[in-house]
Design a protein around this motif. Structure first.
Motif, short mmCIF file in Angstrom:
data_model
loop_
_atom_site.label_atom_id
_atom_site.label_comp_id
_atom_site.label_asym_id
_atom_site.label_seq_id
_atom_site.Cartn_x
_atom_site.Cartn_y
_atom_site.Cartn_z
N MET A 1 48.55 43.56 42.43
CA MET A 1 49.51 44.26 43.14
C MET A 1 48.94 44.17 44.53
O MET A 1 47.85 44.62 44.65
N LEU A 2 49.69 43.94 45.64
CA LEU A 2 49.47 43.91 46.67
C LEU A 2 49.98 44.98 47.81
O LEU A 2 51.25 45.15 47.47
N GLU A 3 49.44 45.58 48.68
CA GLU A 3 50.13 46.32 49.63
C GLU A 3 49.39 46.26 51.16
O GLU A 3 47.98 46.18 51.17
N GLU A 4 50.16 46.47 51.96
CA GLU A 4 49.47 46.27 53.35
C GLU A 4 48.78 47.40 53.61
O GLU A 4 49.18 48.82 53.27
N GLU A 5 47.50 47.40 54.23
CA GLU A 5 46.87 48.83 54.50
C GLU A 5 45.95 48.38 55.42
O GLU A 5 45.10 47.29 55.59
N ASN A 6 45.89 49.15 56.51
CA ASN A 6 44.92 49.11 57.80
C ASN A 6 44.73 47.44 58.42
O ASN A 6 43.64 47.18 58.34
N ASP A 7 46.00 46.86 58.83
CA ASP A 7 45.86 45.54 59.16
C ASP A 7 45.18 44.62 58.31
O ASP A 7 45.02 43.75 58.70
N GLY A 8 45.42 44.81 57.00
CA GLY A 8 44.93 43.94 55.92
C GLY A 8 45.68 44.12 54.66
O GLY A 8 46.75 44.78 54.75
N THR A 9 44.95 43.93 53.68
CA THR A 9 45.96 43.94 52.30
C THR A 9 44.92 44.44 51.10
O THR A 9 43.72 44.17 51.16
N ARG A 10 45.42 45.56 50.50
CA ARG A 10 44.77 46.21 49.52
C ARG A 10 45.21 45.69 48.34
O ARG A 10 46.59 45.32 47.82
N LEU A 11 44.28 44.89 47.22
CA LEU A 11 44.74 44.04 46.27
C LEU A 11 43.95 45.00 44.91
O LEU A 11 43.15 45.32 44.80
N THR A 12 45.11 45.31 43.98
CA THR A 12 44.82 45.99 42.75
C THR A 12 45.15 45.27 41.74
O THR A 12 45.81 44.59 41.72
N VAL A 13 44.14 45.10 40.54
CA VAL A 13 44.16 44.42 39.48
C VAL A 13 44.29 45.19 38.59
O VAL A 13 43.31 46.00 37.96
N ARG A 14 45.03 44.85 37.39
CA ARG A 14 45.30 45.91 36.40
C ARG A 14 45.08 44.67 35.15
O ARG A 14 46.24 43.98 35.18
N GLU A 15 44.30 44.88 33.97
CA GLU A 15 44.62 44.09 33.08
C GLU A 15 44.79 45.03 31.63
O GLU A 15 44.45 45.94 31.64
N SER A 16 45.97 44.38 30.88
CA SER A 16 46.29 45.23 29.70
C SER A 16 46.23 44.32 28.65
O SER A 16 46.24 43.17 28.86
N GLY A 17 46.73 45.02 27.49
CA GLY A 17 46.38 44.39 26.21
C GLY A 17 45.35 44.55 25.39
O GLY A 17 45.15 44.30 24.05
N PHE A 18 44.28 45.45 26.11
CA PHE A 18 43.33 46.04 25.02
C PHE A 18 43.59 46.76 24.09
O PHE A 18 42.69 46.82 22.92
N GLU A 19 44.72 47.52 23.93
CA GLU A 19 45.10 48.24 23.03
C GLU A 19 45.43 47.06 21.66
O GLU A 19 45.50 47.82 20.62
N LEU A 20 45.57 46.06 21.87
CA LEU A 20 45.82 45.37 20.67
C LEU A 20 44.64 44.83 19.85
O LEU A 20 44.50 44.19 18.83
#
Length: 131
Positions: free
Chosen positions: A78-97
């Motif tokens: 997930m990317l969002e603009e922040e302070n003249d740059g980009t915040r990148l958030t990574v989420r990994e799912s599926g561990f519940e399996l």
């Protein structure tokens, strides 16, 4: 780095190869839902990833389709603009399996792995953009 630049780095298979897995290429069939982004590891093994979400340039997600008994997991960027740059958030799912006793070790391993991969992405972007 600017949002569009980060988007390119996380969706272009040639760039992914540089920052995620040097020496083990990635191949993209199509940047669309249902497309495949596959990792060709050094041992001639192919890790299959099916693209499940593309909302350029903000959200990119793929599901790892392992051989049984491994369980699939989904990585969402997930990317969002922040302070003249980009915040990148990574989420990994599926561990519940996973079996309960396997969850924490797998989550810890993914967390450690992504920390290194994201640092490599940052270095790649800085080197490419001359910062």
């Amino acid at each position: 780095a600017p949002l569009e630049r980060v988007w390119q780095a996380i969706t272009d298979p040639h760039e992914i190869t540089h920052w995620f897995s040097p020496g083990a290429p990635w191949k993209l069939s199509a940047l669309e839902v249902g497309g495949e982004l596959n990792w060709h590891s050094a041992e001639d093994q192919i890790d299959r990833h099916v693209i499940v979400r593309v909302e350029a340039p903000y959200i990119f997600a793929y599901r790892w389709e392992p051989e049984p008994p491994e369980k699939p997991r989904t990585s969402t960027y997930m990317l969002e603009e922040e302070n003249d740059g980009t915040r990148l958030t990574v989420r990994e799912s599926g561990f519940e399996l996973l079996a309960e006793e396997d969850r924490k070790p797998q989550m810890d391993g993914a967390s450690k792995g992504y920390k290194g991969v994201l640092e490599s992405l940052k270095e790649h972007l800085e080197a490419q953009d001359g910062n």
